[in-house]
Scaffold this motif. Sequence first.
Motif, PDB file in Angstrom:
ATOM      1  N   GLY A  19     100.365  19.093  -2.017  1.00  0.00           N
ATOM      2  CA  GLY A  19      99.787  18.609  -0.767  1.00  0.00           C
ATOM      3  C   GLY A  19     100.751  18.597   0.395  1.00  0.00           C
ATOM      4  N   ALA A  20     100.586  17.576   1.267  1.00  0.00           N
ATOM      5  CA  ALA A  20     101.367  17.505   2.502  1.00  0.00           C
ATOM      6  C   ALA A  20     102.867  17.407   2.227  1.00  0.00           C
ATOM      7  CB  ALA A  20     100.902  16.316   3.336  1.00  0.00           C
ATOM      8  N   ALA A  21     103.251  16.595   1.236  1.00  0.00           N
ATOM      9  CA  ALA A  21     104.680  16.464   0.914  1.00  0.00           C
ATOM     10  C   ALA A  21     105.232  17.783   0.386  1.00  0.00           C
ATOM     11  CB  ALA A  21     104.881  15.354  -0.111  1.00  0.00           C
ATOM     12  N   ALA A  22     104.425  18.525  -0.363  1.00  0.00           N
ATOM     13  CA  ALA A  22     104.849  19.833  -0.860  1.00  0.00           C
ATOM     14  C   ALA A  22     105.034  20.811   0.292  1.00  0.00           C
ATOM     15  CB  ALA A  22     103.824  20.379  -1.853  1.00  0.00           C
ATOM     16  N   LYS A  23     104.148  20.737   1.270  1.00  0.00           N
ATOM     17  CA  LYS A  23     104.261  21.613   2.444  1.00  0.00           C
ATOM     18  C   LYS A  23     105.530  21.301   3.229  1.00  0.00           C
ATOM     19  CE  LYS A  23     101.312  23.450   6.110  1.00  0.00           C
ATOM     20  NZ  LYS A  23      99.973  23.347   6.762  1.00  0.00           N
ATOM     21  N   ASP A  24     105.843  20.013   3.362  1.00  0.00           N
ATOM     22  CA  ASP A  24     107.089  19.633   4.035  1.00  0.00           C
ATOM     23  C   ASP A  24     108.297  20.119   3.242  1.00  0.00           C
ATOM     24  OD1 ASP A  24     105.586  18.383   5.971  1.00  0.00           O
ATOM     25  OD2 ASP A  24     105.779  16.382   5.087  1.00  0.00           O
ATOM     26  N   GLY A  25     108.243  19.959   1.910  1.00  0.00           N
ATOM     27  CA  GLY A  25     109.348  20.397   1.068  1.00  0.00           C
ATOM     28  C   GLY A  25     109.560  21.891   1.115  1.00  0.00           C
ATOM     29  N   SER A  26     108.501  22.641   1.358  1.00  0.00           N
ATOM     30  CA  SER A  26     108.623  24.094   1.395  1.00  0.00           C
ATOM     31  C   SER A  26     109.475  24.580   2.551  1.00  0.00           C
ATOM     32  CB  SER A  26     107.235  24.729   1.470  1.00  0.00           C
ATOM     33  OG  SER A  26     106.633  24.492   2.727  1.00  0.00           O
ATOM     34  N   VAL A  27     109.596  23.758   3.606  1.00  0.00           N
ATOM     35  CA  VAL A  27     110.436  24.132   4.744  1.00  0.00           C
ATOM     36  C   VAL A  27     111.919  24.023   4.370  1.00  0.00           C
ATOM     37  CG1 VAL A  27     111.076  23.557   7.116  1.00  0.00           C
ATOM     38  CG2 VAL A  27     108.674  23.451   6.400  1.00  0.00           C
ATOM     39  N   LEU A  28     112.271  22.960   3.653  1.00  0.00           N
ATOM     40  CA  LEU A  28     113.670  22.741   3.286  1.00  0.00           C
ATOM     41  C   LEU A  28     114.103  23.588   2.104  1.00  0.00           C
ATOM     42  CD1 LEU A  28     113.763  18.835   3.642  1.00  0.00           C
ATOM     43  CD2 LEU A  28     114.575  20.550   5.273  1.00  0.00           C
ATOM     44  N   GLU A  29     113.214  23.743   1.117  1.00  0.00           N
ATOM     45  CA  GLU A  29     113.542  24.533  -0.073  1.00  0.00           C
ATOM     46  C   GLU A  29     112.391  25.480  -0.395  1.00  0.00           C
ATOM     47  OE1 GLU A  29     116.028  22.275  -3.183  1.00  0.00           O
ATOM     48  OE2 GLU A  29     114.712  20.722  -2.357  1.00  0.00           O
ATOM     49  N   PRO A  30     112.218  26.530   0.396  1.00  0.00           N
ATOM     50  CA  PRO A  30     111.065  27.427   0.220  1.00  0.00           C
ATOM     51  C   PRO A  30     111.009  28.100  -1.139  1.00  0.00           C
ATOM     52  CG  PRO A  30     112.669  28.359   1.755  1.00  0.00           C
ATOM     53  CD  PRO A  30     113.072  26.934   1.529  1.00  0.00           C
ATOM     54  N   GLY A  31     112.159  28.263  -1.801  1.00  0.00           N
ATOM     55  CA  GLY A  31     112.174  28.917  -3.103  1.00  0.00           C
ATOM     56  C   GLY A  31     111.546  28.101  -4.211  1.00  0.00           C
TER      57      GLY A  31
ATOM     58  N   GLU B  37     112.073  30.924   8.390  1.00  0.00           N
ATOM     59  CA  GLU B  37     110.787  31.604   8.265  1.00  0.00           C
ATOM     60  C   GLU B  37     109.680  30.619   7.907  1.00  0.00           C
ATOM     61  OE1 GLU B  37     108.513  34.967   5.517  1.00  0.00           O
ATOM     62  OE2 GLU B  37     110.683  34.683   5.322  1.00  0.00           O
ATOM     63  N   GLN B  38     109.969  29.719   6.956  1.00  0.00           N
ATOM     64  CA  GLN B  38     108.943  28.763   6.545  1.00  0.00           C
ATOM     65  C   GLN B  38     108.599  27.807   7.686  1.00  0.00           C
ATOM     66  OE1 GLN B  38     107.303  29.072   3.772  1.00  0.00           O
ATOM     67  NE2 GLN B  38     105.977  27.344   4.248  1.00  0.00           N
ATOM     68  N   GLN B  39     109.612  27.387   8.444  1.00  0.00           N
ATOM     69  CA  GLN B  39     109.336  26.516   9.589  1.00  0.00           C
ATOM     70  C   GLN B  39     108.476  27.231  10.618  1.00  0.00           C
ATOM     71  OE1 GLN B  39     110.260  23.106  10.114  1.00  0.00           O
ATOM     72  NE2 GLN B  39     108.645  23.517  11.613  1.00  0.00           N
TER      73      GLN B  39
END
Length: 527
Positions: free
Chosen positions: A51-63, A233-235
Amino acid sequence: MTAYGIDLGTTYSCIARVDETGRPTVLRSLEGTDTVPSVVFFESADNVVVGAAAKDGSVLEPGLAVSLIKREMAHGTLYRRHGRTYTPEEISAFILRKLAEDARVATGETVRDVVITVPACFGAAERDATRKAGEIAGLTVVDVVSEPVAAAITYGLLTPGQDRTVLVYDLGGGTFDTTVITLRGGNIEVVCTDGHDELGGADWDERLMEHLVEEFTLEHPDVDSPLEDQQAEQQLRVDAEALKRTLSSRNRHVVRVAHEGRVARVEFTRETLEELTKDLLDRTVEITRRTMRTAAAKGVRDYDQFVLVGGSTKMPAVAEALRRAFGVPVLIQDPDLAVAKGAALYAFEETYRRLLRSGDHAGAEAVAERAGLTTAQRERMADRTIGTVASRAFGIVISGEPGEARSVLHLVHANDPLPASVTEEFYTVVPDQTVVDVEIVEQAGSAESSRLDDNTRIAGGQLPIPRGKPKGWPIEVTFDLDSSGLLHVTARERETGEHLDLRVQIGGMSEEEVRASRTELSRVRIG
């Protein structure tokens, strides 16, 4: 005995049920939102965040994040995180578990029976993969229903007693469908459907992101492209999606692009958005036009409305383009939630009908009473029918004389009414042939073709033949495509009957793998 409807979306998902007043209601997430981002973040081998927390985490650690997983269903894509390999079915199961847990907290009851929606353009393999994702999540999948059908059910609730012909234009985050549907006496009949499984809001986001990068590079030509850095890129992807949403209600917005200590201030207008993405919107219009040509060949030429669903239809250019191209009234119907609500209504009604069919009239009455339905409403619900069609053509690979090129013979064709059952006789091509390769394929492009390269292999197996048989020995093949679009194939050598019965199961994961995955992933914590 509540059954839930789930819109398992490419970019956002949600869950709904029919409440005590008989109305479909979307259940809010633990974060207080109606929809949950369809993003999975693998925090550790034993803990994933959805969810939302996962989407936020994807910016910091996209891998460590996975998104747009719906586009990979049944494509054989694998994801390795923390030493374990995950299939798209398993990643989708994490999203489903999150929705089910949020619903449990909201209602106080455990979610078991669900109806999951899929794009109308999904074929048998993707639909079967979606069903398996539900099973891995520990759910009982009552049915897999096309998203436009679910939207039409919601539309029917808004226009009770009216006979209508509508075209459902469904532009979601990752997929696009157009479906012509008639509503007559409360019954729903799909006339035809078309679409593309890789055309959606995410493609608009990609165009905006590319433009932001171009503007940054023009202002700072001595700095590497932000696309060279995964975090940047993720940001940018997050910023592009937010920009698209903003420009749906405003005419102008400014985005700040930061990379390697440099900043570019990019001013964006709605006009710029529409110019950059005009070809994408034009593709949806052309698919809509193609769908209407198919409907016309079936005798449907007049429409009461175009019903727009899917979050991406909130872009003003969408409704404007459709009005301009077709001159038909356009209704934007609860675009983010209509599919989940329709799935909940279908789940509720199908539960009621199945109880009646099984002879459990007391159980059926309990379901109806809980929703406060009148006798007339119960009678209409018991008699309601939903007719669907095949989304693609399905066939079998055939060979001529030895050395001749192989081709495809389709037994079920796109837009054939469902359920469909077709039996065809085939023959061996050489004397004393001891085995027949049964290869099942699905139409890959927008048009049916007998060329092998224009089809996708979705299943296969071998059927033994008794020794000593002459060339031309008969083999019987039956295709059964159910109303959910799930395919079952039986190949039979008739002399020995059941001993040589081959059942070809569609889908990337076997039932044994699904059961093992369900057990293993049940130990993973969902955050």
